[in-house]
Design a protein around this motif. Structure first.
Motif, mmCIF file in Angstrom:
data_model
loop_
_atom_site.group_PDB
_atom_site.id
_atom_site.type_symbol
_atom_site.label_atom_id
_atom_site.label_comp_id
_atom_site.label_asym_id
_atom_site.label_seq_id
_atom_site.Cartn_x
_atom_site.Cartn_y
_atom_site.Cartn_z
ATOM 1 N N SER A 105 0.842 -1.192 0.000
ATOM 2 C CA SER A 105 0.000 0.000 0.000
ATOM 3 C C SER A 105 0.881 1.246 0.000
ATOM 4 O O SER A 105 1.893 1.290 0.670
ATOM 5 C CB SER A 105 -0.858 0.034 1.261
ATOM 6 N N LYS A 106 0.400 2.243 -0.738
ATOM 7 C CA LYS A 106 1.121 3.525 -0.745
ATOM 8 C C LYS A 106 0.643 4.357 0.446
ATOM 9 O O LYS A 106 -0.566 4.479 0.659
ATOM 10 C CB LYS A 106 0.806 4.282 -2.041
ATOM 11 N N ILE A 107 1.558 4.879 1.202
ATOM 12 C CA ILE A 107 1.161 5.701 2.348
ATOM 13 C C ILE A 107 1.927 7.026 2.307
ATOM 14 O O ILE A 107 2.984 7.127 1.680
ATOM 15 C CB ILE A 107 1.474 5.011 3.702
ATOM 16 N N SER A 108 1.379 8.030 2.976
ATOM 17 C CA SER A 108 2.119 9.300 3.004
ATOM 18 C C SER A 108 2.775 9.512 4.371
ATOM 19 O O SER A 108 3.658 10.344 4.513
ATOM 20 C CB SER A 108 1.195 10.466 2.676
ATOM 21 N N GLU A 109 2.325 8.774 5.368
ATOM 22 C CA GLU A 109 2.996 8.893 6.654
ATOM 23 C C GLU A 109 2.665 7.715 7.542
ATOM 24 O O GLU A 109 1.695 6.977 7.291
ATOM 25 C CB GLU A 109 2.585 10.188 7.369
ATOM 26 N N GLY B 41 15.361 12.112 7.407
ATOM 27 C CA GLY B 41 16.057 13.360 7.097
ATOM 28 C C GLY B 41 16.786 13.264 5.767
ATOM 29 O O GLY B 41 16.774 14.189 4.958
ATOM 30 N N ARG B 42 17.403 12.134 5.541
ATOM 31 C CA ARG B 42 18.158 11.968 4.293
ATOM 32 C C ARG B 42 17.256 11.704 3.096
ATOM 33 O O ARG B 42 17.710 11.685 1.969
ATOM 34 C CB ARG B 42 19.144 10.808 4.439
ATOM 35 N N SER B 43 15.987 11.438 3.361
ATOM 36 C CA SER B 43 15.074 11.158 2.261
ATOM 37 C C SER B 43 14.127 12.328 2.027
ATOM 38 O O SER B 43 13.052 12.166 1.482
ATOM 39 C CB SER B 43 14.268 9.888 2.566
ATOM 40 N N GLU B 44 14.512 13.504 2.497
ATOM 41 C CA GLU B 44 13.686 14.714 2.385
ATOM 42 C C GLU B 44 12.294 14.501 2.962
ATOM 43 O O GLU B 44 11.333 15.130 2.560
ATOM 44 C CB GLU B 44 13.556 15.199 0.934
ATOM 45 N N GLN B 45 12.192 13.590 3.929
ATOM 46 C CA GLN B 45 10.900 13.422 4.571
ATOM 47 C C GLN B 45 10.889 14.224 5.857
ATOM 48 O O GLN B 45 11.931 14.629 6.348
ATOM 49 C CB GLN B 45 10.659 11.950 4.885
ATOM 50 N N GLU B 46 9.693 14.416 6.377
ATOM 51 C CA GLU B 46 9.619 15.065 7.681
ATOM 52 C C GLU B 46 9.539 13.985 8.743
ATOM 53 O O GLU B 46 9.055 12.874 8.497
ATOM 54 C CB GLU B 46 8.392 15.979 7.754
ATOM 55 N N VAL B 47 9.997 14.323 9.912
ATOM 56 C CA VAL B 47 10.005 13.330 10.969
ATOM 57 C C VAL B 47 9.891 14.032 12.311
ATOM 58 O O VAL B 47 10.343 15.165 12.484
ATOM 59 C CB VAL B 47 11.292 12.480 10.911
ATOM 60 N N MET B 48 9.226 13.380 13.235
ATOM 61 C CA MET B 48 9.217 13.881 14.596
ATOM 62 C C MET B 48 9.160 12.681 15.526
ATOM 63 O O MET B 48 8.458 11.713 15.259
ATOM 64 C CB MET B 48 8.029 14.795 14.827
ATOM 65 N N THR B 49 9.907 12.766 16.583
ATOM 66 C CA THR B 49 9.945 11.636 17.496
ATOM 67 C C THR B 49 9.477 12.073 18.864
ATOM 68 O O THR B 49 9.402 13.263 19.172
ATOM 69 C CB THR B 49 11.360 11.067 17.650
ATOM 70 N N PHE B 50 9.197 11.080 19.662
ATOM 71 C CA PHE B 50 8.760 11.334 21.033
ATOM 72 C C PHE B 50 9.275 10.156 21.834
ATOM 73 O O PHE B 50 9.233 9.035 21.373
ATOM 74 C CB PHE B 50 7.229 11.369 21.046
ATOM 75 N N GLY C 220 4.699 14.321 3.762
ATOM 76 C CA GLY C 220 4.200 15.693 3.824
ATOM 77 C C GLY C 220 4.644 16.315 5.130
ATOM 78 O O GLY C 220 5.608 15.877 5.755
ATOM 79 N N GLU C 221 3.887 17.325 5.596
ATOM 80 C CA GLU C 221 4.280 18.028 6.805
ATOM 81 C C GLU C 221 3.968 17.178 8.052
ATOM 82 O O GLU C 221 2.881 16.622 8.168
ATOM 83 C CB GLU C 221 3.507 19.349 6.888
ATOM 84 N N VAL C 222 4.927 17.069 8.933
ATOM 85 C CA VAL C 222 4.707 16.352 10.184
ATOM 86 C C VAL C 222 4.749 17.358 11.325
ATOM 87 O O VAL C 222 5.749 18.025 11.550
ATOM 88 C CB VAL C 222 5.779 15.257 10.406
ATOM 89 N N LEU C 223 3.626 17.515 12.000
ATOM 90 C CA LEU C 223 3.532 18.579 12.997
ATOM 91 C C LEU C 223 3.696 18.108 14.427
ATOM 92 O O LEU C 223 4.034 18.858 15.309
ATOM 93 C CB LEU C 223 2.172 19.275 12.857
ATOM 94 N N SER C 224 3.409 16.849 14.660
ATOM 95 C CA SER C 224 3.536 16.338 16.023
ATOM 96 C C SER C 224 3.995 14.898 15.946
ATOM 97 O O SER C 224 4.077 14.326 14.863
ATOM 98 C CB SER C 224 2.196 16.420 16.750
ATOM 99 N N SER C 225 4.289 14.330 17.096
ATOM 100 C CA SER C 225 4.744 12.949 17.067
ATOM 101 C C SER C 225 3.554 11.992 16.933
ATOM 102 O O SER C 225 3.726 10.790 16.876
ATOM 103 C CB SER C 225 5.562 12.630 18.316
ATOM 104 N N GLY C 226 2.366 12.537 16.842
ATOM 105 C CA GLY C 226 1.202 11.724 16.529
ATOM 106 C C GLY C 226 0.472 11.213 17.751
ATOM 107 O O GLY C 226 1.063 11.005 18.792
#
Ligand SMILES: Cc1ncc(C[n+]2csc(CCOP(=O)(O)OP(=O)(O)O)c2C)c(N)n1
Ligand code: SF4
Ligand SMILES: [Mg+2]
Lengths: 313, 607
Positions: free
Chosen positions: B18-22, B47-56, B77-83
């Motif tokens: 499946s294709k996913i965006s995040e 980071g190296r794949s021009e993706q956005e990332v956030m950790t917690f 796409g844009e990642v605003l929180s760690s989810g």
């Protein structure tokens, strides 16, 4: 992303006057060195320490831009206001770490710190220990009057037992701190004792402390005529006391011997108790700097940082 | 990630792609399992794949270990929180499985170590269970005990397979991480990775592929907030500082201690926090803005000296990496409960500047801004970061260091005359001249904590005290007027305005996005400059029926948190109310929205 405020402010231009080479400059006179009229009580021992500091500056040709005078809070700590030179009047008990910040970041300056016994050994006690053990280069004169002067006669950590103060109306009962022992055991590399009633000796100790490469500590008995009159009479020949200098055969590099002479009852000995060479923190940090900078030789600051960022990709 | 992950297996048992965006992956284990390392690799890869990332992450406060999690959210796409809820839960132990299954989306995948976890039949209908004997297979692959070495990397291999991650880039990252060590360490790590990657995922029904990232703005760097803060201070030109260790501030001082000597600077570990701020003030007095920092308990100790900095008008940067308080509190949890001490802490009228970074990237630039405000206005500046931002990893566009780095070496140019506290300057802004500066007039300044005249000499004059108090206040009013009004996220008029500060920016923006998608009228602003406040807030508030200040602190005696208290005092606007919490965890988007809804329903409270 960068905010409009994240830009370096522009420095205002100032008139530049090229100073004379040091060899052609006249030593600073008392007049050039005096600032505010001291607010001490007439007869206070602190006057003589100030006068001898002026003498030291004059004699050793220290310039306004080569020194800084720092103090905490107390009668004695008012010192910087009376000296016409860059100075800082910091908070109670914390003059030493403040002075350490100056000393470590400005090797071109000689840092002098003046203060009282409460400032040094009570509220600032732990800073005293750590500045001594780190051997941070500076000259520190504690004007010990065995009492809290500024706050008007409370017990100080050096008050002898039995001293009747406002906080010990029946006489103080806590074992006083012995500044010499405290300094030696904390790891101070220069430890001397003098008294305001012997000006030549005060100057001599100040010079030796200043010449010491490291933390140079002097306890200078300085009578509080207001709240502890006559405290030091037993050390003043003019009052029938005895001014005994450190025994001629005392080995200043012998820690145990220093500790031993520090143990003698008042008036004890005056002079240099302990004087050893141990690398200063200033020197140790400079060494770390040199070896670290060797690895990034020729790189501009941003390029050094870039190397870190390259590892964070 | 698709909501319904439990899909029918495709014919022949080949998992469907499946294709996913995040996606959000929560890794749960013990702190010694190296789960932070898995998360770190994934973040760096993003980071190296021009993706956005956030950790917690959460870590136990004891060093001997204990349950720990690392959550990583990666998006094209844009990642605003760690989810909020995870798509995938990696569970190493029974407790990891049982404690964290509730954070998994219904229909999500739980990938567990079948050597340690007994799945519960009642959960099998809600979550897709994939058991892999991770411990055993790791031992098989690299020998020895997999107790704490290697099984994290094996698991990374499994994840790489499941999400079709770039194996070349990942093995490169693993190699970089282990270079310099014994080659057998690297070989073992790579063997564990490949064993995980080539393990048949058996009954996995679906694997995933990220759609191409939309983010194309050049090279990214990946780091946590404390790293960004420390490097920002270096970029700002700070070369001297002093501190005393405390979680979560220690790593800032560790980085500065390690890095500053390369720049000819130094960072000193002191005997306590009072000595630290004092030494840093000595550094500032010596001519170059210096830094100190701590977390709540240490900030309390620094307040007397902070008052001196205000009085003596000495520039200084103080970092407060907030944690749960008061007292020793919750050392490894997040809270935004130091706003009051940052703004008001201390005796007397002692105006200072307080700014809070909103994300990891912002930590870097906030450090520079703090240094420049301190220099420009001769004032102490507090940077209010927090445990969440300090420890979370984000990828952001690499700063142009050549442009950003600044030189703030002491200026010892001789001057004709100098009044450190010159009252004739209308703005109140004067500057300190460091010792070593020759002053031709022969009148030298004293930096002082006593009320003083223009040269720094003590005075008991009521008039001078009034003038100096107002001088110190006026400077901040001048600064306030220049501050940017916070940008609105969402329309400038509507029903609800969410107001945030510090590390909550991401969840707040996401809450706005989610609310608007659902047809609700919600916007947000984020206040970075907390003292002084920026201009224009009242106009923004005027556009909304409700203003909810969202912060991680207690609702207080009167029903609102610390920033809400400030804003209510400043704007006298009863529609400003609070959404607060004190569970020591970051805000979830759904928490914010639920609380906002119930606040609106409750209407304006009568007070
Ligand atoms: C934090 C703090 N506590 C207390 C005081 C009040 N105080 C000022 S000076 C002083 C004691 C001074 O004694 P000492 O250091 O011996 O100096 P002296 O006046 O005797 O020269 C005290 C308690 C203060 N200024 N700050
Ligand atoms: S009170 Fe004592 S220490 Fe203070 S100035 Fe007077 S004599 Fe000196
Ligand atoms: Mg005293």
């Amino acid at each position: 992303m960068s905010s409009p405020l994240a830009e370096a402010p522009v420095r205002s231009g100032n008139i530049v006057a090229v100073p004379l080479p040091d060899s052609e400059r006249k030593p600073l006179s008392k007049k050039e060195l005096s600032a505010d009229q001291p607010t001490w009580c007439p007869g206070c021992g602190d006057f003589s320490v100030l006068a001898l500091y002026f003498k030291l500056i004059e004699k050793r040709k220290l310039w306004h831009e080569k020194i800084t005078t720092i103090a905490g809070i107390g009668c004695s700590s008012r010192f910087p206001y009376f000296v016409q030179a860059h100075g800082a009047h910091y908070i109670h008990g914390r003059a030493l770490p403040f002075a350490s910040g100056v000393s470590l970041s400005r090797p071109d300056l000689h840092v002098f710190v003046f203060g009282g016994d409460g400032d040094a050994f009570s509220i600032g006690g732990n800073h005293f220990n750590h500045t001594a053990r780190k051997n941070i280069k500076m000259t520190y004169v504690v004007m010990d009057n065995w009492v809290y002067g500024l706050t008007k006669k409370q017990t100080s950590p050096t008050s002898p037992t039995g001293f009747k103060s406002k906080t010990d109306v029946w006489g103080s009962m806590d074992q006083p701190i012995n500044p010499m022992k405290q300094a030696i055991s904390a790891g101070a590399t220069f430890v001397a004792r003098t008294t305001h009633t012997n000006p030549n000796h005060v100057l001599q100790m100040m010079e030796a402390a200043m010449d010491h490469d490291g933390f140079g500590f002097i306890e200078c008995l300085s009578e509080c005529v207001e709240f502890y009159e006559g405290a030091f009479d037993a050390s003043n020949p003019r009052k029938g006391g005895a001014f005994n200098t450190v025994p001629a055969d005392h080995a200043v590099t012998d820690e145990m011997a220093a500790y031993k002479i520090a143990d003698s009852a008042f008036p004890g000995y005056f002079g240099i108790y302990y004087n050893v060479d141990r690398p200063t923190k200033n020197a140790n940090e400079a060494k770390i700097n040199a070896s670290n900078q060797e690895k990034v030789k020729g790189l501009k600051d941003w390029q050094i940082l870039q190397k870190n960022f390259d590892r964070l990709k | 990630m698709s909501e319904a992950t439990i899909a029918a297996p495709t014919a022949g048992g080949v998992p469907k792609v499946s294709k996913i965006s995040e996606t959000i992956i929560r890794i749960a284990g013990n702190s010694q399992d190296g789960i932070q390392a898995i998360g770190g690799f994934l973040a760096r890869l993003a980071g190296r794949s021009e993706q956005e990332v956030m950790t917690f992450m959460t870590i136990p406060s004891t060093i001997s270990g204990g349950p720990s999690i690392f959550q990583v959210r990666i998006g094209s796409g844009e990642v605003l929180s760690s989810g909020d809820d995870a798509d995938v839960l990696l569970a190493f132990y029974q407790h990891s499985y049982e404690d964290h299954i509730s954070s998994l989306k219904k229909g999500g995948i739980v990938l567990y170590d079948s050597d340690h976890v007994d799945p519960k039949p009642e959960w099998e209908k809600d979550y897709h269970h994939v058991g892999v004997p991770i411990s055993g297979l790791t031992v098989e692959a690299i020998g020895g005990t997999a107790k704490d070495k290697g099984k994290n990397i094996f698991t990374l291999g499994l994840v790489a397979k499941m999400f079709d991650l770039n194996v070349a880039k990942l093995t490169q990252l693993v190699s970089e991480r282990f270079t310099g060590k014994d080659t057998s360490v690297l070989n073992n790590a790579l063997a564990a990775f490949h064993a995980g990657y080539s393990h048949s995922l058996g009954n996995v029904l679906e694997t995933f592929q990220f759609v191409e990232s939309q983010k194309k703005d050049g090279q990214q760097v990946v780091m946590n907030g404390n790293e960004a803060l420390a490097y920002g201070l270096i970029a700002a030109g700070v070369r001297f500082g002093a501190g005393y260790p405390i979680t979560p501030w220690s790593d800032v001082m560790e980085i500065l201690r390690r890095e500053l000597p390369k720049y000819g600077g130094m960072f000193i570990q002191c005997e306590d926090e009072i000595a630290s701020i004092s030494m840093a003030l000595g550094g500032s007095y010596a001519g170059r803005v210096s830094v100190t920092g701590s977390s709540g308990p240490g900030i309390s100790l620094k307040t007397e000296a902070l008052g001196w900095a205000v009085m003596a008008e000495m520039p200084l940067v103080i970092c407060d990496i907030q944690r749960g308080g008061p007292s020793t509190g919750m050392p490894t949890n997040v809270e935004q409960s130091d706003l009051n001490i940052a703004v008001f802490g201390g005796h007397g009228d002692s105006p200072r500047v307080v700014i809070a970074p909103a994300n990891v990237e912002d930590c870097f630039y906030t450090a520079i801004e703090a240094v420049n405000i301190a220099r420009e206005y001769s004032v102490p500046v507090i940077i209010l970061s927090d445990q969440a931002i300090a420890t979370r990893i984000e990828a952001f566009t690499e700063p142009n260091l050549e442009k950003v780095c600044q030189d703030i070496s002491p200026d010892l140019t001789p001057v004709l005359d100098h009044k450190p506290y010159d009252l004739s300057v209308a703005s109140g802004v004067t500057h300190h001249r460091a010792p070593g500066t020759k002053i031709q007039s022969g009148k030298y300044p004293i930096a002082t904590g006593l009320e003083h005249d223009e040269l720094g000499h003590p005075t008991g004059s009521p008039k001078l005290h009034m003038q100096m108090v107002s001088k110190r206040r006026k400077k901040l009013q001048v600064l306030a007027a220049k501050l940017p009004t916070p940008a609105l996220y969402g329309p400038s008029e509507g029903n609800v305005l969410l107001v945030g500060w510090g590390s909550t920016q991401g969840p707040l923006k996401e809450a706005v996005d989610r609310a608007r998608t659902a047809g609700d009228s919600v916007s947000s602003i984020h206040i970075k400059h907390l003292n002084p406040l920026p201009p224009g807030l009242e106009d923004i508030f005027a556009g909304f029926n409700h203003v909810f200040v969202v912060e991680m602190n207690d609702e207080g005696i009167y029903g609102y948190g610390q920033l809400a208290g400030l804003l209510r005092a400043r704007y006298c606007d009863p529609k400003i109310r609070g959404i607060t919490k004190t569970d020591g965890l970051t805000f979830k988007v759904k928490e914010i929205l639920e609380r906002a809804k119930s606040n609106v329903a409750a209407g304006l409270r009568k007070l």
